[in-house]
Design an enzyme around this catalytic site. Structure first.
Site, mmCIF file in Angstrom:
data_model
loop_
_atom_site.group_PDB
_atom_site.id
_atom_site.type_symbol
_atom_site.label_atom_id
_atom_site.label_comp_id
_atom_site.label_asym_id
_atom_site.label_seq_id
_atom_site.Cartn_x
_atom_site.Cartn_y
_atom_site.Cartn_z
ATOM 1 N N ASP A 195 0.835 -1.208 0.000
ATOM 2 C CA ASP A 195 0.000 0.000 0.000
ATOM 3 C C ASP A 195 0.868 1.256 0.000
ATOM 4 O O ASP A 195 0.559 2.227 0.691
ATOM 5 C CB ASP A 195 -0.922 0.023 1.240
ATOM 6 C CG ASP A 195 -1.695 -1.262 1.412
ATOM 7 O OD1 ASP A 195 -2.159 -1.813 0.403
ATOM 8 O OD2 ASP A 195 -1.829 -1.734 2.556
ATOM 9 N N HIS A 236 -12.621 -1.931 4.480
ATOM 10 C CA HIS A 236 -12.362 -3.173 3.737
ATOM 11 C C HIS A 236 -12.779 -4.425 4.507
ATOM 12 O O HIS A 236 -12.245 -5.510 4.288
ATOM 13 C CB HIS A 236 -10.879 -3.296 3.354
ATOM 14 C CG HIS A 236 -10.419 -2.255 2.384
ATOM 15 N ND1 HIS A 236 -11.115 -1.937 1.248
ATOM 16 C CD2 HIS A 236 -9.301 -1.490 2.364
ATOM 17 C CE1 HIS A 236 -10.453 -1.003 0.580
ATOM 18 N NE2 HIS A 236 -9.364 -0.709 1.236
ATOM 19 N N ASP A 279 -0.726 -3.100 -4.029
ATOM 20 C CA ASP A 279 -1.039 -1.674 -4.123
ATOM 21 C C ASP A 279 0.267 -0.876 -4.222
ATOM 22 O O ASP A 279 0.867 -0.512 -3.216
ATOM 23 C CB ASP A 279 -1.907 -1.188 -2.960
ATOM 24 C CG ASP A 279 -3.355 -1.585 -3.138
ATOM 25 O OD1 ASP A 279 -3.703 -2.182 -4.177
ATOM 26 O OD2 ASP A 279 -4.153 -1.292 -2.222
ATOM 27 N N TYR A 316 -0.911 3.674 -6.815
ATOM 28 C CA TYR A 316 -2.204 4.370 -6.692
ATOM 29 C C TYR A 316 -2.381 5.391 -7.820
ATOM 30 O O TYR A 316 -3.012 6.435 -7.647
ATOM 31 C CB TYR A 316 -2.341 5.068 -5.325
ATOM 32 C CG TYR A 316 -2.424 4.118 -4.164
ATOM 33 C CD1 TYR A 316 -1.314 3.385 -3.755
ATOM 34 C CD2 TYR A 316 -3.609 3.941 -3.477
ATOM 35 C CE1 TYR A 316 -1.392 2.493 -2.697
ATOM 36 C CE2 TYR A 316 -3.695 3.061 -2.409
ATOM 37 C CZ TYR A 316 -2.586 2.340 -2.029
ATOM 38 O OH TYR A 316 -2.669 1.465 -0.978
ATOM 39 N N HIS A 340 -3.698 -3.774 2.260
ATOM 40 C CA HIS A 340 -5.030 -3.313 1.882
ATOM 41 C C HIS A 340 -5.713 -2.418 2.894
ATOM 42 O O HIS A 340 -6.372 -1.450 2.519
ATOM 43 C CB HIS A 340 -5.917 -4.536 1.572
ATOM 44 C CG HIS A 340 -7.174 -4.239 0.815
ATOM 45 N ND1 HIS A 340 -7.231 -3.356 -0.243
ATOM 46 C CD2 HIS A 340 -8.444 -4.734 0.963
ATOM 47 C CE1 HIS A 340 -8.469 -3.331 -0.721
ATOM 48 N NE2 HIS A 340 -9.217 -4.145 -0.001
ATOM 49 N N VAL A 341 -5.584 -2.698 4.183
ATOM 50 C CA VAL A 341 -6.402 -2.011 5.179
ATOM 51 C C VAL A 341 -5.754 -0.718 5.677
ATOM 52 O O VAL A 341 -6.417 0.140 6.238
ATOM 53 C CB VAL A 341 -6.728 -2.960 6.350
ATOM 54 C CG1 VAL A 341 -7.593 -2.266 7.397
ATOM 55 C CG2 VAL A 341 -7.450 -4.191 5.839
ATOM 56 N N HIS A 342 -4.475 -0.561 5.474
ATOM 57 C CA HIS A 342 -3.758 0.638 5.905
ATOM 58 C C HIS A 342 -3.839 0.836 7.412
ATOM 59 O O HIS A 342 -4.020 1.945 7.903
ATOM 60 C CB HIS A 342 -4.276 1.897 5.191
ATOM 61 C CG HIS A 342 -4.118 1.867 3.719
ATOM 62 N ND1 HIS A 342 -3.694 2.957 2.978
ATOM 63 C CD2 HIS A 342 -4.298 0.872 2.828
ATOM 64 C CE1 HIS A 342 -3.646 2.625 1.703
ATOM 65 N NE2 HIS A 342 -4.011 1.365 1.584
ATOM 66 N N HIS A 358 -3.135 -9.853 -0.921
ATOM 67 C CA HIS A 358 -3.408 -8.432 -0.686
ATOM 68 C C HIS A 358 -4.523 -8.203 0.325
ATOM 69 O O HIS A 358 -4.361 -7.462 1.282
ATOM 70 C CB HIS A 358 -3.754 -7.723 -1.998
ATOM 71 C CG HIS A 358 -3.939 -6.251 -1.800
ATOM 72 N ND1 HIS A 358 -2.918 -5.425 -1.385
ATOM 73 C CD2 HIS A 358 -5.042 -5.450 -1.907
ATOM 74 C CE1 HIS A 358 -3.360 -4.183 -1.260
ATOM 75 N NE2 HIS A 358 -4.654 -4.171 -1.572
ATOM 76 N N ASN A 376 -5.679 -4.289 -5.352
ATOM 77 C CA ASN A 376 -6.792 -3.744 -6.137
ATOM 78 C C ASN A 376 -6.370 -2.540 -6.961
ATOM 79 O O ASN A 376 -6.970 -2.256 -8.005
ATOM 80 C CB ASN A 376 -7.966 -3.379 -5.216
ATOM 81 C CG ASN A 376 -7.556 -2.502 -4.056
ATOM 82 O OD1 ASN A 376 -6.691 -2.901 -3.265
ATOM 83 N ND2 ASN A 376 -8.144 -1.333 -3.946
HETATM 84 FE FE LIG Z 1 -5.802 -2.364 -1.483
#
Ligand SMILES: [Fe+2]
Length: 419
Positions: free
Chosen positions: A169, A330, A198, A201, A357-359, A320, A235
């Site tokens: 991410d 998410h 990720d 971005y 994914h979740v940061h 991911h 994603n």
């Molecule tokens: Fe993601």
């Protein structure tokens, strides 16, 4: 509701979701006072020094390397030239070599995305490298030749310690730069990055979408040109945009980032496995079909029995979208894959799973929903013995380090060592 509801997982910034697959009562706990910012990080401007273009006509840029085979004796070197194709040769030599430089030639790809034509993307594989050896390599021509180096991993084996960096991410905000710097300065010296998806971005920048893929490539070059990053798709790599006629998912990513998938009999660059030091690493694709009868499902089912725990005692799975996530952000997006694959993770005793994914950082003990006590109404995990067969976790020490405390990215360090 989250399986971990009621446990104390604070709002850490680091988006590494980690769990062990064997069933064990999970104890949540606070390991940091950090609280994630609600606001997104500020994007670095296009003229930031970390995005600077190497000087000289057609100079190679966005240089990156990844493992190029199953066992760590090959490296894929990739880079982009903007003005013309140039040479796709890589000249390389080992640190102690008295021989002339070897030359490997690769392939050149380009792609179009809406009204954008990519630069000339080179991918060249260096084969038959010696283990545990420092190699120098050069790309480019004449006075725009650029030189880098990498160190090959030790030979695969039971007693081989190794240190993986964990990043995901990442993006291209000021926090992204802090994260990468923090990883680079970590005294544990990560030797290879497991990148949990990720990347740039870029699609968040509708006016600079393609430029932003290139800026990210230049930003991370300072690390990924010198040590392999093991790629996982997120994603933000899908790039499915039928509204502008772009209906081939993963097109920019597929052209820019190669993986050694054929070496593990995979049919897709998005799911594959590698062995490195004492670890067998399986990369799964959260955004490719994984249900019964799909190619990924078939491949994964056939891959798990191949893991030789007397050779690679560590079985690590990277994906991911996390299967367990106590945030509402998410939430449950990894649930269908969990339903499909978690019984196999338990059966084959996967040691550790990394996801992004979740940061927001959280990690769990060994937990698996397939043995939850759902009758008691609070879904208490059921304890189960984890010591059986050849593999014994207690022989090993895992050393965990959180490599940054900056928002909007994922990072950490995993060291594996026999004790
Ligand atoms: Fe993601």
């Amino acid at each position: 509701m989250s399986l971990f509801q009621g446990l104390s997982f604070p709002g850490f910034l680091l988006p590494l979701a980690l769990f062990f697959s064997c069933v064990f009562l999970c104890h949540g706990g606070t390991t940091s006072i950090f609280v994630r910012n609600v606001q997104k990080g500020t994007t670095m401007s296009l003229d930031s020094d970390v995005f600077s273009v190497p000087s000289g006509y057609n100079a190679p840029q966005q240089v990156h390397i990844t493992q190029g085979d199953l066992v760590g004796k090959a490296v894929i070197v990739s880079w982009i030239t903007e003005d013309e194709p140039g040479s796709n040769a890589v000249r390389y030599w080992s640190e102690n070599s008295k021989q002339k430089k070897k030359i490997a030639k690769g392939e050149l790809v380009t792609y179009r995305f809406f009204n954008y034509s990519s630069g000339f993307i080179h991918h060249t594989t260096l084969n038959n490298l010696e283990y545990n050896t420092k190699y120098y390599y050069e790309v480019g021509l004449g006075n725009t030749t650029r030189q880098f180096w990498f160190i090959t991993p030790p030979e695969i084996g039971l007693d081989v310690p190794y240190t993986f960096g964990l990043i995901g991410d990442l993006g291209q905000s000021y926090d992204s730069n802090k994260t990468l710097s923090h990883y680079e300065m970590n005294p544990k010296n990560g030797q290879t990055v497991l990148f949990v998806g990720d990347l740039s971005y870029a699609e968040n920048f509708p006016y600079d979408v393609n430029l932003r893929r290139d800026t990210w490539g230049r930003f991370v070059e300072r690390s990924v040109a010198y040590q392999p990053w093991i790629w996982t798709v997120g994603n933000h790599e899908i790039d499915f945009a039928p509204e502008i006629g772009e209906t081939e998912p993963f097109k920019p990513y597929s052209n820019r980032y190669y993986t050694p998938y054929k070496a593990s009999q995979s049919t897709s660059p998005f799911w594959y496995s590698i062995k490195r030091a004492s670890a067998h690493i399986i990369v799964l694709a959260s955004y490719s079909a994984y249900g019964k009868y799909t190619p990924q499902n078939q491949w994964f089912e056939q891959e798990l029995p191949k893991v030789n725990r007397t050779e690679t005692p560590w079985l690590i799975v990277v994906m991911h979208a996390p299967w367990y996530n106590s945030y509402n952000y998410h939430y449950m997006e990894g649930e269908t894959m969990r339903v499909m694959y978690e019984p196999w993770f338990v059966e084959y005793k996967v040691d550790v799973v990394f996801a992004g994914h979740v940061h927001a950082y959280e990690r769990t003990g060994r937990v698996s929903n397939i043995a939850y006590n759902v009758v008691n109404g609070i879904c208490t995990p059921v304890k189960r013995s984890i010591s059986s067969g050849i593999h014994n976790h207690r022989r090993w020490r895992e050393s965990w380090g959180v490599s940054n405390q900056h928002d909007r990215t994922t990072a950490g360090i995993l060291g594996i060592q026999r004790v």
